[in-house]
Design an enzyme around this catalytic site. Sequence first.
Site, PDB file in Angstrom:
ATOM      1  N   THR A  25       0.919  -1.398  -0.145  1.00 17.93           N
ATOM      2  CA  THR A  25       0.023   0.001   0.060  1.00 17.93           C
ATOM      3  C   THR A  25       0.880   1.238  -0.085  1.00 17.93           C
ATOM      4  O   THR A  25       1.797   1.425   0.877  1.00 17.93           O
ATOM      5  CB  THR A  25      -0.987   0.147   1.409  1.00 17.93           C
ATOM      6  OG1 THR A  25      -1.700  -1.157   1.221  1.00 17.93           O
ATOM      7  CG2 THR A  25      -1.602   1.094   1.259  1.00 17.93           C
TER       8      THR A  25
ATOM      9  N   CYS B  31      30.310  -2.057  11.429  1.00 16.77           N
ATOM     10  CA  CYS B  31      30.724  -2.732  12.288  1.00 16.77           C
ATOM     11  C   CYS B  31      30.180  -4.413  12.028  1.00 16.77           C
ATOM     12  O   CYS B  31      28.994  -4.539  11.452  1.00 16.77           O
ATOM     13  CB  CYS B  31      29.650  -2.634  13.595  1.00 16.77           C
ATOM     14  SG  CYS B  31      30.510  -3.139  15.048  1.00 16.77           S
TER      15      CYS B  31
END
Length: 378
Positions: free
Chosen positions: A230, A320
Amino acid sequence: MAAPAIAAMTAELAKVGNPSSLHASGRASRRVVEESREAIADALGARPSDIIFTGSGTEANNLAVKGLFWSARARDPQRTRVLASAVEHHAVLDPVEWLGTHEGAEVSWLPVDSTGRVDLGQLQSILEEHGESIALISVMMANNEVGTIQPIAAITELAARWDIPVHSDAVQAFGKLPIDFSTSGLSAMTVTAHKIGGPMGIAALALRRGVAPIPLIHGGGQERDVRSGTLDAPAAAGFAAAARWAVARQEQVREELEKLRHAMVEGVLSRVDGVMVNGADSPEDRLPGLAHFTFAGAEGDALLLLLDANGVECSTGSACSAGVPRPSHVLIAMGLSEQQARSSLRFSLGHTSTIRDVEALLDALAPAVTRARLAGQS
Ligand SMILES: Cc1ncc(COP(=O)(O)O)c(C=O)c1O
């Protein structure tokens, strides 16, 4: 978010209506989406029907990279190779790697020079050797860490000789550099709202007519059958308002940011020794408002936290991985050592930045670098 984007989005938030519904509220919501699509297309030099709304730049990049690879291979099974620059954002880097690991794609990373610019000679030799087997080329318009602008026109011109679709991640370039999708030679281009003063959670893939990536997400087929889900009319309205606002102010902001950047670079070089400025030197070759430095002997993460404690927020560009910080792949591709890459920081200026912000950084920086260097020695 920019004030016009907040106003446009909040005006829509309380309204009822799904843009795919046929009733009056649905049609009103559809109108908001389509007017927003027109404004975004206008800002990008694209046609409204080129614009596919997605939930993020990351999603748009995944749709372009995986979807265009799948469709090129489906048309011609010998097209199994993907070329991307070595300095792409992880939102391109990782889907390309995924295609290599899970879909048998042969991946070639295009090397860059010491400023982060793609080596066109290398591209040409890869194309001469493997042109017939390349499904897709993806090169970003401007880099998010060092700001270097890529030679997209030259890349699309070369790729056209082998009929290879080119995608460009223009997330950093949009609102900062003039973009004309219609003459760019690109098959697909990614932009995201939150980098131009719009809301998070909405982005777009500009797709040239006739270019049909295989979808990542299947469902209602809302966006040209390429992306389902949507549509978020309030977010589209916020995105469109931000696009109009950012493009209208682009030239003026560029000049202001260039002045601030100049003051920042001069100030840093005069107050701190052992500093290197990374990326392209000339303003035509890089984004305004972004400066990237290596502070020899200082750990970037320590410096970031020391500056943060003084109200200066910046970025190391390191990723990281499994809790272990890895030096930026962009800086490594530009030829910096792991140690230099770990000693580097990016400072970004935006539409709210002033000379006082630059002065605050300069006041905080020299003592922070001294402390970070001392901490590194102990
Ligand atoms: C160059 C580049 N590409 C893609 C993205 C990802 O966009 P999004 O945050 O909308 O997923 C970013 C965001 O930082 C970016 O800088």
